[in-house]
Motif scaffolding. Structure first.
Motif, PDB file in Angstrom:
ATOM      1  N   THR A   1       0.847  -1.099  -0.104  1.00  0.00           N
ATOM      2  CA  THR A   1       0.133   0.274  -0.020  1.00  0.00           C
ATOM      3  C   THR A   1       0.437   1.008   0.091  1.00  0.00           C
ATOM      4  OG1 THR A   1      -1.255  -0.760   0.799  1.00  0.00           O
ATOM      5  CG2 THR A   1      -1.590   1.136   1.329  1.00  0.00           C
TER       6      THR A   1
ATOM      7  N   SER B   1       1.156   5.401  -0.648  1.00  0.00           N
ATOM      8  CA  SER B   1       0.820   7.240  -1.270  1.00  0.00           C
ATOM      9  C   SER B   1       1.825   7.527  -1.675  1.00  0.00           C
ATOM     10  CB  SER B   1       0.113   7.160   0.229  1.00  0.00           C
ATOM     11  OG  SER B   1      -0.285   9.027   0.069  1.00  0.00           O
TER      12      SER B   1
ATOM     13  N   PRO C   1       2.980  11.018  -3.691  1.00  0.00           N
ATOM     14  CA  PRO C   1       2.322  12.264  -5.216  1.00  0.00           C
ATOM     15  C   PRO C   1       3.484  12.328  -5.608  1.00  0.00           C
ATOM     16  CG  PRO C   1       3.936  13.099  -2.714  1.00  0.00           C
ATOM     17  CD  PRO C   1       3.581  11.603  -2.171  1.00  0.00           C
TER      18      PRO C   1
ATOM     19  N   GLN D   1       8.613   2.767   2.088  1.00  0.00           N
ATOM     20  CA  GLN D   1       6.560   2.237   1.834  1.00  0.00           C
ATOM     21  C   GLN D   1       6.920   0.594   1.993  1.00  0.00           C
ATOM     22  OE1 GLN D   1       4.169   5.311   0.310  1.00  0.00           O
ATOM     23  NE2 GLN D   1       4.590   7.060   1.009  1.00  0.00           N
TER      24      GLN D   1
ATOM     25  N   SER E   1      -0.424   5.303  -6.471  1.00  0.00           N
ATOM     26  CA  SER E   1      -1.126   5.204  -4.224  1.00  0.00           C
ATOM     27  C   SER E   1      -2.122   3.951  -4.971  1.00  0.00           C
ATOM     28  CB  SER E   1      -1.589   6.547  -4.008  1.00  0.00           C
ATOM     29  OG  SER E   1      -2.489   6.574  -5.633  1.00  0.00           O
TER      30      SER E   1
END
Length: 84
Positions: free
Chosen positions: A24, A26, A28, A42, A63
């Motif tokens: 998972t 995220s 940008p 991550q 994402s």
């Protein structure tokens, strides 16, 4: 241009299974070097790339819950780079 990425994780000994690992994210849109570092943090992997190959390039980000291979593809989209 082909970008050779070295992926490593203390949990996985082979790269091929690692690329299919769902994670998972995220991340940008941002400069590509920072996007690759964010992916490493991550996804809990090390991503090695020649700085000259990634500097000055921008990543659209990624994402959601994605296999690592798809996340890399999204981060490299529009950069004229690929990975192996």
């Amino acid at each position: 241009m082909l970008l050779a990425l070295a992926l490593a994780s203390p949990r996985v000994l082979a790269v091929a299974p690692l690329l299919s690992t769902q994670t998972t994210l995220s991340i940008p849109a941002q400069p590509l070097p920072e996007a690759l570092m964010a992916l490493g943090r991550q996804a809990d992997v090390q991503i090695l790339a020649a700085s000259g190959a990634v500097e000055g390039r921008h990543s659209p980000g990624a994402s959601g819950s994605l296999p690592l291979a798809q996340a890399l593809t999204r981060l490299l989209q529009g950069t004229d780079l690929d990975y192996e």
